[in-house]
Write a protein that holds these residues in place. Sequence first.
Motif, PDB file in Angstrom:
ATOM      1  N   ASN A 100      -2.598 -12.485  -3.174  1.00 45.23           N
ATOM      2  CA  ASN A 100      -1.232 -12.939  -2.938  1.00 45.23           C
ATOM      3  C   ASN A 100      -0.299 -11.836  -3.390  1.00 45.23           C
ATOM      4  OD1 ASN A 100       1.095 -15.121  -4.473  1.00 45.23           O
ATOM      5  ND2 ASN A 100       0.966 -14.746  -2.297  1.00 45.23           N
ATOM      6  N   PHE A 101       0.573 -11.406  -2.485  1.00 47.69           N
ATOM      7  CA  PHE A 101       1.479 -10.297  -2.791  1.00 47.69           C
ATOM      8  C   PHE A 101       2.716 -10.346  -1.916  1.00 47.69           C
ATOM      9  CE2 PHE A 101      -1.924  -9.017   0.052  1.00 47.69           C
ATOM     10  CZ  PHE A 101      -1.245  -8.523   1.154  1.00 47.69           C
ATOM     11  N   ASP A 102       3.747  -9.671  -2.381  1.00 49.94           N
ATOM     12  CA  ASP A 102       4.974  -9.474  -1.613  1.00 49.94           C
ATOM     13  C   ASP A 102       5.007  -8.025  -1.165  1.00 49.94           C
ATOM     14  OD1 ASP A 102       6.348 -12.058  -2.020  1.00 49.94           O
ATOM     15  OD2 ASP A 102       6.320 -11.452  -4.127  1.00 49.94           O
ATOM     16  N   ILE A 103       5.321  -7.812   0.097  1.00 50.50           N
ATOM     17  CA  ILE A 103       5.420  -6.453   0.641  1.00 50.50           C
ATOM     18  C   ILE A 103       6.857  -5.981   0.478  1.00 50.50           C
ATOM     19  CG2 ILE A 103       5.202  -5.021   2.701  1.00 50.50           C
ATOM     20  CD1 ILE A 103       3.146  -7.178   3.714  1.00 50.50           C
ATOM     21  N   HIS A 104       7.043  -4.868  -0.213  1.00 55.64           N
ATOM     22  CA  HIS A 104       8.400  -4.319  -0.368  1.00 55.64           C
ATOM     23  C   HIS A 104       8.544  -2.947   0.294  1.00 55.64           C
ATOM     24  CE1 HIS A 104       7.051  -1.639  -3.591  1.00 55.64           C
ATOM     25  NE2 HIS A 104       6.450  -2.677  -4.119  1.00 55.64           N
ATOM     26  N   ASP A 105       7.434  -2.326   0.703  1.00 58.81           N
ATOM     27  CA  ASP A 105       7.470  -1.055   1.430  1.00 58.81           C
ATOM     28  C   ASP A 105       6.436  -1.146   2.550  1.00 58.81           C
ATOM     29  OD1 ASP A 105       7.111   1.568   2.387  1.00 58.81           O
ATOM     30  OD2 ASP A 105       7.552   2.445   0.421  1.00 58.81           O
ATOM     31  N   ALA A 106       6.897  -1.548   3.733  1.00 55.25           N
ATOM     32  CA  ALA A 106       5.998  -1.800   4.860  1.00 55.25           C
ATOM     33  C   ALA A 106       5.242  -0.551   5.287  1.00 55.25           C
ATOM     34  CB  ALA A 106       6.787  -2.373   6.039  1.00 55.25           C
ATOM     35  N   ASP A 107       5.849   0.617   5.197  1.00 52.20           N
ATOM     36  CA  ASP A 107       5.166   1.845   5.595  1.00 52.20           C
ATOM     37  C   ASP A 107       3.972   2.128   4.682  1.00 52.20           C
ATOM     38  OD1 ASP A 107       6.895   2.257   7.726  1.00 52.20           O
ATOM     39  OD2 ASP A 107       8.261   3.501   6.531  1.00 52.20           O
ATOM     40  N   GLU A 108       4.144   1.969   3.385  1.00 55.45           N
ATOM     41  CA  GLU A 108       3.030   2.168   2.449  1.00 55.45           C
ATOM     42  C   GLU A 108       1.949   1.119   2.690  1.00 55.45           C
ATOM     43  OE1 GLU A 108       1.983   4.379  -0.020  1.00 55.45           O
ATOM     44  OE2 GLU A 108       3.557   5.617   0.849  1.00 55.45           O
ATOM     45  N   TYR A 109       2.351  -0.110   2.909  1.00 51.01           N
ATOM     46  CA  TYR A 109       1.371  -1.160   3.134  1.00 51.01           C
ATOM     47  C   TYR A 109       0.597  -0.923   4.424  1.00 51.01           C
ATOM     48  CZ  TYR A 109      -0.942  -5.607   3.559  1.00 51.01           C
ATOM     49  OH  TYR A 109      -1.905  -6.567   3.700  1.00 51.01           O
ATOM     50  N   ARG A 110       1.237  -0.413   5.475  1.00 55.30           N
ATOM     51  CA  ARG A 110       0.541  -0.109   6.731  1.00 55.30           C
ATOM     52  C   ARG A 110      -0.545   0.934   6.520  1.00 55.30           C
ATOM     53  NH1 ARG A 110       5.467   0.348   9.011  1.00 55.30           N
ATOM     54  NH2 ARG A 110       6.242  -1.694   9.542  1.00 55.30           N
ATOM     55  N   GLY A 122       3.190  -0.254  -2.110  1.00 54.46           N
ATOM     56  CA  GLY A 122       3.954  -0.982  -1.106  1.00 54.46           C
ATOM     57  C   GLY A 122       4.119  -2.460  -1.344  1.00 54.46           C
ATOM     58  N   THR A 123       3.457  -2.981  -2.384  1.00 55.47           N
ATOM     59  CA  THR A 123       3.527  -4.421  -2.629  1.00 55.47           C
ATOM     60  C   THR A 123       3.684  -4.710  -4.110  1.00 55.47           C
ATOM     61  OG1 THR A 123       1.147  -4.813  -3.008  1.00 55.47           O
ATOM     62  CG2 THR A 123       1.899  -4.817  -0.717  1.00 55.47           C
ATOM     63  N   HIS A 124       4.075  -5.937  -4.370  1.00 54.37           N
ATOM     64  CA  HIS A 124       4.004  -6.479  -5.726  1.00 54.37           C
ATOM     65  C   HIS A 124       2.877  -7.501  -5.679  1.00 54.37           C
ATOM     66  CE1 HIS A 124       4.980  -8.138  -9.599  1.00 54.37           C
ATOM     67  NE2 HIS A 124       4.931  -9.337  -9.033  1.00 54.37           N
ATOM     68  N   LEU A 125       1.760  -7.192  -6.347  1.00 52.70           N
ATOM     69  CA  LEU A 125       0.589  -8.060  -6.336  1.00 52.70           C
ATOM     70  C   LEU A 125       0.749  -9.160  -7.373  1.00 52.70           C
ATOM     71  CD1 LEU A 125      -2.328  -8.453  -5.209  1.00 52.70           C
ATOM     72  CD2 LEU A 125      -3.095  -7.123  -7.186  1.00 52.70           C
ATOM     73  N   HIS A 126       0.608 -10.403  -6.926  1.00 54.07           N
ATOM     74  CA  HIS A 126       0.615 -11.540  -7.849  1.00 54.07           C
ATOM     75  C   HIS A 126      -0.794 -11.767  -8.379  1.00 54.07           C
ATOM     76  CE1 HIS A 126       4.730 -12.449  -6.849  1.00 54.07           C
ATOM     77  NE2 HIS A 126       4.406 -12.468  -5.565  1.00 54.07           N
ATOM     78  N   PHE A 127      -1.780 -11.744  -7.467  1.00 56.96           N
ATOM     79  CA  PHE A 127      -3.165 -11.855  -7.912  1.00 56.96           C
ATOM     80  C   PHE A 127      -4.114 -11.398  -6.822  1.00 56.96           C
ATOM     81  CE2 PHE A 127      -2.128 -16.162  -6.348  1.00 56.96           C
ATOM     82  CZ  PHE A 127      -3.130 -16.352  -5.407  1.00 56.96           C
TER      83      PHE A 127
END
Length: 104
Positions: free
Chosen positions: A11-21, A88-93
């Motif tokens: 479970n995470f929130d994406i805050h930088d879509a380019d890094e996550y891609r 690119g994300t903030h990981l919750h878990f």
Amino acid sequence: MSEAPAYVIANFDIHDADEYRKYEKGFFPILKRHEGEFFTYDDNTETFEGASPRTGRMVMFKFPSAEKAQAWYADPDYQALSEHRRAGTHLHFLTMVHGMPPRA
């Protein structure tokens, strides 16, 4: 007797879509190398009861055993790739759930 499967839930929130891609592009070959199987992802989960879990993306995949899941996570290629997820994300878990052993 067959080994019990292991499920991985993230479970995470994406805050930088380019890094996550960058992470997404390299993720599946490493997952397959460890016999992992992608189930699904959802950006809009629905809670029926209890406190709502974290927001953001929920991802689920499966391995044939806990050992395979642990080997995937410890893989140096995965750890190098996961730097893009971390950037690119903030990981919750990122959680492993042990499956039920097969019934005889």
